[in-house]
Write an enzyme that holds these catalytic residues in place. Structure first.
Site, PDB file in Angstrom:
ATOM      1  N   LYS A  41       8.744 -10.554   7.761  1.00 29.38           N
ATOM      2  CA  LYS A  41       9.068 -11.806   8.475  1.00 29.38           C
ATOM      3  C   LYS A  41      10.545 -11.816   8.857  1.00 29.38           C
ATOM      4  O   LYS A  41      10.921 -12.217   9.965  1.00 29.38           O
ATOM      5  CB  LYS A  41       8.748 -13.013   7.576  1.00 29.38           C
ATOM      6  N   LYS A  46      12.013  -7.933  -9.088  1.00 29.06           N
ATOM      7  CA  LYS A  46      12.567  -8.203  -7.757  1.00 29.06           C
ATOM      8  C   LYS A  46      14.102  -8.246  -7.799  1.00 29.06           C
ATOM      9  O   LYS A  46      14.764  -8.224  -6.785  1.00 29.06           O
ATOM     10  CB  LYS A  46      12.011  -9.516  -7.221  1.00 29.06           C
ATOM     11  N   LYS A  72      11.837 -15.206  -2.507  1.00 21.90           N
ATOM     12  CA  LYS A  72      10.604 -14.623  -3.049  1.00 21.90           C
ATOM     13  C   LYS A  72      10.436 -15.180  -4.449  1.00 21.90           C
ATOM     14  O   LYS A  72      11.356 -15.789  -4.984  1.00 21.90           O
ATOM     15  CB  LYS A  72      10.703 -13.095  -3.098  1.00 21.90           C
ATOM     16  N   ARG A  73       9.259 -14.983  -5.055  1.00 25.48           N
ATOM     17  CA  ARG A  73       9.095 -15.434  -6.432  1.00 25.48           C
ATOM     18  C   ARG A  73      10.177 -14.837  -7.320  1.00 25.48           C
ATOM     19  O   ARG A  73      10.670 -13.742  -7.060  1.00 25.48           O
ATOM     20  CB  ARG A  73       7.708 -15.024  -6.962  1.00 25.48           C
ATOM     21  N   THR A  76       6.074  -8.997   1.979  1.00 26.95           N
ATOM     22  CA  THR A  76       5.745  -9.421   3.344  1.00 26.95           C
ATOM     23  C   THR A  76       6.905 -10.238   3.916  1.00 26.95           C
ATOM     24  O   THR A  76       7.069 -10.313   5.138  1.00 26.95           O
ATOM     25  CB  THR A  76       4.455 -10.260   3.382  1.00 26.95           C
ATOM     26  N   HIS A 107      -3.073  -5.591  -5.581  1.00 26.10           N
ATOM     27  CA  HIS A 107      -1.782  -6.100  -5.090  1.00 26.10           C
ATOM     28  C   HIS A 107      -0.627  -5.876  -6.046  1.00 26.10           C
ATOM     29  O   HIS A 107       0.464  -6.375  -5.812  1.00 26.10           O
ATOM     30  CB  HIS A 107      -1.859  -7.597  -4.805  1.00 26.10           C
TER      31      HIS A 107
HETATM   32  C1  26V Z   1       1.151 -11.560 -11.246  1.00 33.49           C
HETATM   33  C2  26V Z   1       1.624 -11.915 -12.472  1.00 33.49           C
HETATM   34  C3  26V Z   1       0.800 -12.766 -13.310  1.00 33.49           C
HETATM   35  C4  26V Z   1       1.224 -12.890 -14.718  1.00 33.49           C
HETATM   36  C5  26V Z   1       2.643 -12.597 -15.063  1.00 33.49           C
HETATM   37  C6  26V Z   1       3.428 -11.756 -14.173  1.00 33.49           C
HETATM   38  C7  26V Z   1       2.863 -11.445 -12.870  1.00 33.49           C
HETATM   39  C8  26V Z   1       3.575 -10.660 -12.018  1.00 33.49           C
HETATM   40  C9  26V Z   1       3.114 -10.335 -10.797  1.00 33.49           C
HETATM   41  C10 26V Z   1       1.895 -10.791 -10.404  1.00 33.49           C
HETATM   42  C11 26V Z   1       1.482 -10.349  -9.053  1.00 33.49           C
HETATM   43  C12 26V Z   1       0.278 -10.975  -8.529  1.00 33.49           C
HETATM   44  C13 26V Z   1      -0.177 -10.297  -7.328  1.00 33.49           C
HETATM   45  C14 26V Z   1       0.746 -10.488  -6.163  1.00 33.49           C
HETATM   46  O1  26V Z   1       1.107 -11.576  -5.801  1.00 33.49           O
HETATM   47  N1  26V Z   1       1.098  -9.397  -5.521  1.00 33.49           N
HETATM   48  C15 26V Z   1       1.891  -9.408  -4.314  1.00 33.49           C
HETATM   49  O2  26V Z   1       0.981  -9.235  -3.239  1.00 33.49           O
HETATM   50  C16 26V Z   1       1.627  -9.224  -1.978  1.00 33.49           C
HETATM   51  C17 26V Z   1       0.554  -9.143  -0.926  1.00 33.49           C
HETATM   52  O3  26V Z   1      -0.119  -7.947  -1.011  1.00 33.49           O
HETATM   53  C18 26V Z   1       2.603  -8.060  -1.903  1.00 33.49           C
HETATM   54  O4  26V Z   1       3.266  -8.115  -0.667  1.00 33.49           O
HETATM   55  C19 26V Z   1       3.611  -8.139  -3.039  1.00 33.49           C
HETATM   56  O5  26V Z   1       4.435  -6.994  -3.038  1.00 33.49           O
HETATM   57  C20 26V Z   1       2.884  -8.257  -4.364  1.00 33.49           C
HETATM   58  O6  26V Z   1       3.796  -8.488  -5.426  1.00 33.49           O
END
Ligand code: 26V
Length: 750
Positions: free
Chosen positions: A599, A494, A488-489, A595, A310
């Site tokens: 929406k 982003k 979004k986060r 996503t 992801h």
């Molecule tokens: C995790 C972390 C953890 C530690 C610090 C920074 C950081 C930055 C990003 C993440 C991403 C975790 C995985 C995630 O949530 N990915 C999201 O997955 C969605 C569903 O597939 C996708 O639509 C998003 O684009 C993607 O960011």
């Protein structure tokens, strides 16, 4: 139905009941109906293992899927009760951070609706993700105590022992029923909790003793991992989750009368990002305990497990020190070392081993010892194949595949935008609910009446949001203004900071006498990870800017910046239907899919975005007249990283950009905020800007201006809305899940 239920439960008329009483009655009604539903049947069963399931409130969606929403709504109306106030009686579980967890929740809905036999497996966090509060223009974190005596959870009589290095714990199983939509059957979400957890060890916001694993293990989702104890706790959580999951899978296999060696025929495990990756060695370990040899166990598990990636952000690709695993899960360390040895023996090239410099690369273990690797949008999968995981794609081309994400239309139109749902159904009949591609039939309704009805619906949703924001935060919204929404986060990639720089630009334009044709409202919703300093600085700068605008009588009639506090699924359900413009402005190549973009499109917002993630596929479908694209494309961005060719200072020095960035440290901002936070953001933008905000800024301003100008031709804008809704069918998670079934899970075809 409801009348009898409340009479029986509370011994009074529906009209006399409080919303809490009605909520509990309906919850009980749903739970009884769901308990009576049979489980989806099938030879093979899917286990979707995920550290996050961002399910949101369940009441409305359960009523819809059980086919009793209309009846309940009617009884409520007759008793003079409001469905909206009823919904507010339900606390929102926050068992996810963002996209990844919400995707898992949409998938559960589609899996059940397509009558595929599959359960979600995860953790039951007592406080989930923190609640966000604003104070002094900053984010503060509070626990979210969503677990109440009456919840959707059912306690099962099943516990498993999980052996950590120095002690063992007991995992207890809870289930939430997941009914399919009009299927008369259900699957379940299986959540494990730790018996010995102590909620009272949490003090002062979300602080707690990170070393007391027995008391803290399932308290929070992703506790702050900025220090060693936090990181170790995350490994404990992950091993606890996968050990319980693996034991559950093997128990169900045995109960169905199958041998451990038949695992791959009867089960498939989807590993949602790398958080559950230790399920691979854990399943091997448990099979070996049952007498299967290492080689055979490894082969069986490799035919059972599939991995979804992801993100390509390096900092988010998990690597755990082998020394941590020795403390947490010593029983799987020897297995991981052997898996690593075999991988290196077969593929001695550098960068393919599982253990490197004392770190276990979780994704590499998944790729070597899983049968499928998928990305979540076309562009994302291409980047995995051509750059991030190129070496792996070369040795295992047959494992790689793309599954473009999707969203459940039951929640993201039927439940959250009943007016639009009714509009579509009037035009197309009920068929689009089974086959979302039929939405394309909307394309032909370009007549005046249809278009003005579409605009009317948007207006209704804007008014609904305005009422909500006034009630929640005491802020008034002008529903005649354009609603420009970024939700979004919070993350640098982003680029909420780019949106901020646009707002500063617009502010300065208005100060210089250039008045827009109508007011604009910028709405943000975002949580920052508690230890992510720069993300918090961006929130701070946005909150300060909101005050600067508010205090400026020359600008405030034209601009408003609203940061919605504690953005969550419930708030998304209010914000999304009301959006005119959907901000999808990540640096190309960084957003795996997104996503929210889907929406918002489904609800008739027009995307303003870069060619990143699923925006690319949205653009392909709606065509260039119905989307606002800008910015450097992914190959160029990847090239800039490779050549280290981007220098933010060069962009900063342009006369168009310098005054925007400098504004961060000028009097009006400093009067509202904290010089240290604003200074850090300024320093970052001028000296580092890792996600290249300034690179795309000028084009962003230009294209955004074009979008705002186009908005004034209401008929043409309504056509754009119509085309977006009509082309959203592809992004139904029913389509995504049908593809997972066809290419990976094969639950029905064997
Ligand atoms: C995790 C972390 C953890 C530690 C610090 C920074 C950081 C930055 C990003 C993440 C991403 C975790 C995985 C995630 O949530 N990915 C999201 O997955 C969605 C569903 O597939 C996708 O639509 C998003 O684009 C993607 O960011």
């Amino acid at each position: 139905m409801l009348n009898e239920k409340v009479q029986h439960l509370w011994n009074k008329e529906l009209s006399q009941c409080s919303y809490e009483e009605i909520y509990l009655a309906i919850q009980q009604l749903c739970k009884e109906k769901m308990q009576a539903l049979p489980l989806v049947q099938g030879k093979r069963k899917l286990y979707y293992i995920s550290a996050e399931f961002l399910i949101g409130r369940l009441l409305t969606c359960n009523l819809i899927n059980l086919g009793i929403y209309q009846q309940v709504a009617q009884e409520m109306e007759q008793a003079g009760k409001s469905m909206a106030l009823l919904e507010d009686a339900e606390p929102e579980p926050s068992l996810g951070n963002g996209g990844l967890g919400r995707l898992a929740a949409c998938f559960l809905d589609s899996i059940a609706t397509l009558q595929l036999r599959g359960d979600g497996v995860g953790l039951c966090y007592h406080y989930g993700l923190f609640q966000q509060k604003f104070h002094d223009n900053k984010q503060w974190e509070q626990p979210n105590p969503w677990l109440q005596p009456n919840s959707w959870l059912t306690k099962e009589n099943i516990t498993f022992t999980v052996p950590f290095g120095k002690f063992t714990v007991e995992g207890e199983l809870y289930s939430i029923d997941i009914p399919g939509c009009d299927t008369n059957s259900k699957n379940r979400l299986r959540l494990f909790d730790l018996k010995s957890v102590q909620e009272n060890i949490v003090q002062d916001g979300i602080q707690f003793d990170k070393e007391d694993i027995r008391q803290n293990l399932t308290l929070f989702l992703y506790p702050d991992d900025s220090d060693q104890a936090g990181r170790l706790l995350r490994v404990y959580q992950q091993y606890f989750m996968v050990s319980c999951a693996a034991q559950l899978i093997l128990k169900e296999l045995e109960e169905a009368g199958h041998a451990p060696t038949e695992l791959a025929e009867y089960a498939v495990v989807q590993i949602n990002d790398t958080h559950p990756s230790m399920i691979i060695p854990e399943l091997i370990r448990l099979l070996m305990e049952k007498g299967v040899g290492f080689t055979e166990a490894t082969d069986i598990v490799s035919r059972t497990c599939a991995y979804t990636n992801h993100t390509i952000l390096a900092e988010a690709l998990e690597k755990w020190p082998i020394s941590s695993l020795e403390i947490v899960a010593p029983r799987i360390v020897a297995i991981i070392r052997e898996l690593d040895r075999l991988a290196k023996e077969a593929y001695p090239q550098k960068g393919l081993g599982i253990i490197e410099d004392g770190l276990v690369h979780m994704a590499r273990m998944d790729i070597h010892y899983g049968f499928s690797v998928n990305g979540v949008a076309q562009l994302h999968t291409e980047i995995l194949e051509q750059s991030e995981l190129k070496n792996f794609f070369e040795i295992y081309p047959e494992k790689f595949n793309n599954k473009t994400n999707g969203i459940t239309f039951r929640r993201w139109i039927t439940a959250c935008n009943p007016w639009l749902d009714e509009f579509v159904t009037k035009k197309l009949g009920q068929g689009w609910k089974q086959d979302a591609n039929l939405l394309e039939g909307l394309e032909k309704f370009e007549d005046e009446e249809s278009l003005s009805r579409l605009l009317e619906i948007k207006q209704t949703c804007k008014e609904q949001l305005a009422e909500y924001v006034l009630h929640q935060q005491g802020i008034e919204l002008d529903t005649n203004s354009i609603f420009d929404i970024q939700i979004k986060r919070l993350h640098e990639y982003k680029r909420q900071q780019m949106n901020l720089l646009y707002i500063i630009w617009k502010y300065q334009q208005i100060k210089g006498g250039k008045i827009p044709p109508r007011p604009i409202t910028f709405l943000f919703g975002a949580k920052a990870a508690p230890a992510y300093i720069l993300a918090k600085d961006i929130i701070h700068a946005l909150l300060c800017m909101a005050k600067v605008i508010e205090n400026d009588p020359q600008v405030s009639p034209w601009l408003k910046l609203v940061f919605v506090e504690n953005y969550n699924v419930t708030k998304a359900e209010k914000l999304i239907p009301a959006a005119d413009i959907s901000e999808q402005i990540s640096l190309a190549s960084k957003e795996a899919s997104g996503t929210g973009n889907m929406k918002l499109m489904l609800n008739g917002a027009i995307t303003l975005g870069t060619l990143d993630g699923a925006n690319v596929e949205i653009a392909q479908r709606v065509g260039e007249d119905n989307i606002y694209l800008f910015g450097k494309k992914s190959p160029e961005v990847i090239g800039l990283y490779e050549s280290r060719g981007y220098c933010s200072r060069e962009y900063y020095q342009r006369p168009e950009i310098e005054p925007l960035v400098d504004f961060l440290l000028q009097k009006p901002m400093l009067a509202q905020g904290d010089a240290e936070c604003l200074g850090r953001l300024y320093q970052d933008l001028t000296h580092k800007d890792w996600f290249m905000t300034l690179l795309d800024l000028e084009e962003y301003i230009e294209v955004k201006e074009k979008a705002f100008a186009d908005y004034e031709n209401r008929t043409e804008w309504a056509k754009k809305m119509l085309h977006n809704i009509a082309q959203a069918g592809f992004f139904s998670s029913d389509r995504t899940i049908a593809q997972y079934e066809q290419d990976i899970w094969k639950l029905k075809s064997i």
